[in-house]
Design a protein around this motif. Structure first.
Motif: not given
Lengths: 337, 188
Positions: A168-172
């Motif tokens: 939820r905080h980083f794209p991947d």
């Protein structure tokens, strides 16, 4: 391929799979989950989080199923969140604590399991101080076994919720530098996360006093190491170097009884050298986050300012825990076998 | 098994335009409506109906997505677990008119599950059902309010709906043992 409606009855219609089907009857550790399996858990959790956002957080999915929590060790968040997850899916939940049960009269682990199975348990959620206990259970009963933490070995639902929180905080997760800080030796969360996070392509750094590093890693002090049984990680005993440029840091609970075992000169020295402080947090990248699997020893492995600071996602970890566990229960006992 | 095309992309377009008009006519406007597409192929259909309504009524109807996987009555008998998608309905359903949209109406069990799912989100004023194809063989007292095409089928046959957004083309086809006289090509 188009959706099929036909062949005997509509009830046989399966939504077209954009992810491979779930094949696991048990959830024992993250090491047996592929990248696609983990993605399917995340996708299912997305749907469960929507259910949790409703006023009435209940769906009829597991109506008629019986889920037993069998905890031989204390726990607050794991047990509560598994039980809430089961209830949100309309399953019947039976809690079983070792104290106050026939275990005190000498009933064996396997007899206890057989009794629960005879009472109709579809899934048994086990926490046990012995590493491997859920694996023994899986060999003796036909119910699905979910490992809620076994000894120093594994804690798969915690690892999955940690990764889901990061998603939820980083794209991947691919390419993230994730530092596990502190008592790696005794941490089942760290072991499961090493599996899960490396499977998802993250670079995992272990930073701890040499006495708290699992033996399999201790041949080398620095740089990437392969242990033979755990995936490749980087070892760094110097906190400043480990945190430099990291995206995620997860301080692990220092169990104070470790000091008595002679693994640490003193808690004060540990705090001095390894506590995650505001000053050390500045070494991380700009949008970095701080996680903690809980329970925390504030002022030991993490300073309170960091635990409740802007970068902390610790409360979020707890709140996604129910969604992850709903997804796991759905995946193991929700559909046909 | 022979696969026979029973609706082309033009047929589908015309049917959707008619259904869109029927929806607005029966509800005397589009103000209170929410179009809710049922996963998977109801979702693009709901979006298209919203676009068509926008084009002639100049009202933007909210579009939602509904996954009924958690409400199915047959989960324990399925050979494989359905993949569950996130349900997304942009606004509160309470006191709104919900138009459920799906590609094929068959036994009616999916609709039963969909209605349960909607009621867990609130108390709508009305629920109506729009389907592209009604193939008969209901097992529950459920009917569609808006039908793109009635296709009498045998239970041995299979209806496949292809949607441009998901499958690269718009088409409805019928697969299985059938003589040409079994299939009505007339719209309703």
């Amino acid at each position: 391929m188009a959706q099929r409606k036909g062949n005997a009855t509509e009830s046989q219609t399966i939504e077209q799979m954009d992810t491979p089907a779930w094949q696991h009857r048990h959830v024992l550790d993250v090491d047996c989950l592929s990248r696609d399996d983990i993605r399917l858990v995340f996708q299912t959790t997305d749907a469960m989080m929507e259910v949790l956002s409703r006023e009435v957080r209940r769906v009829p999915t597991l109506r008629g199923k019986t889920i037993v929590t069998l905890f031989y060790e204390p726990s607050t968040r794991t047990r509560a969140s598994f039980e809430m997850a089961a209830k949100n899916l309309s399953a019947d939940v039976v809690s079983f604590a070792a104290s106050g049960s026939s275990v005190e009269k000498g009933e064996s682990f396997i007899d206890t399991l057989r009794t629960l199975q005879a009472l109709g348990a579809d899934a048994i959620i086990i926490r046990h101080k012995q590493s491997g206990a859920p694996y023994v259970a899986a060999r003796h009963v036909s119910a699905s076994i979910l490992n809620a933490g076994d000894g120093w070995h594994a804690h798969p639902s915690q690892s999955l919720l940690d990764m889901y929180t990061l998603r939820r905080h980083f794209p991947d997760l691919q390419g993230l530098r994730i530092v596990m800080l502190g008592d790696v030796l005794h941490s089942r969360v760290a072991r499961s996360n090493i599996w899960g996070m490396t499977t998802m392509g993250a670079q995992v750094v272990l930073c701890c006093p040499p006495t708290l590093l699992p033996d399999v890693f201790s041949r080398s002090d620095h740089g990437p190491v392969t242990s033979g049984y755990l995936p490749e990680v980087t070892i760094e005993t110097d906190v400043e170097k480990a945190l430099d440029g990291a995206d995620v840091v997860m301080p692990l609970r220092l169990q104070t009884e470790r000091q008595e075992a002679g693994l640490l000169p003193s808690v004060r020295e540990y705090v001095e050298r390894y506590q995650l402080t505001v000053a050390r947090l500045r070494l991380l990248r700009k949008h970095s986050v701080v996680m903690h699997p809980g329970p925390m020893n504030e002022g030991v492995e993490i300073s309170p300012e960091v635990a409740y600071g802007m970068q902390s996602v610790i409360e979020e970890q707890v709140s996604v825990g129910v969604g992850i566990r709903m997804a796991l229960l759905y995946l193991v006992i929700g559909g046909g076998r | 098994m022979p696969e026979k095309i029973i609706a082309t992309s033009d047929d589908i377009r015309r049917a959707l335009v008619r259904v869109a008009h029927e929806i607005v006519e029966r509800n005397r406007g589009a103000e209170k409506l929410i179009l809710v597409g049922m996963h998977t192929r109801g979702v693009p259909l709901a979006k298209r109906l919203a676009e068509i309504i926008q084009s002639f009524e100049n009202v933007s109807v909210p579009v939602g997505e509904l996954d009924i996987g958690l409400y199915r009555d047959d989960l324990s008998t399925l050979p494989l677990k359905p993949v569950i998608h996130r349900t997304k309905i942009p606004i509160d359903v309470t006191d709104r008119r919900i138009i459920l949209v799906d590609d094929v109406l068959y036994t009616g069990r999916s609709m039963r599950a969909a209605m349960d799912a909607v009621f867990d989100l609130g108390r709508p004023e009305k629920i109506q059902l729009a389907v592209l194809v009604d193939r008969g063989h209901r097992e529950l007292p459920i009917r569609a309010d808006y039908v793109g095409k009635n296709v009498p089928t045998s239970r041995l046959e299979e209806i496949r709906v292809y949607m441009k957004e998901l499958d690269g083309r718009d088409e409805v086809s019928l697969i299985g043992v059938s003589s040409p006289g079994d299939v009505s090509l007339k719209g309703v």
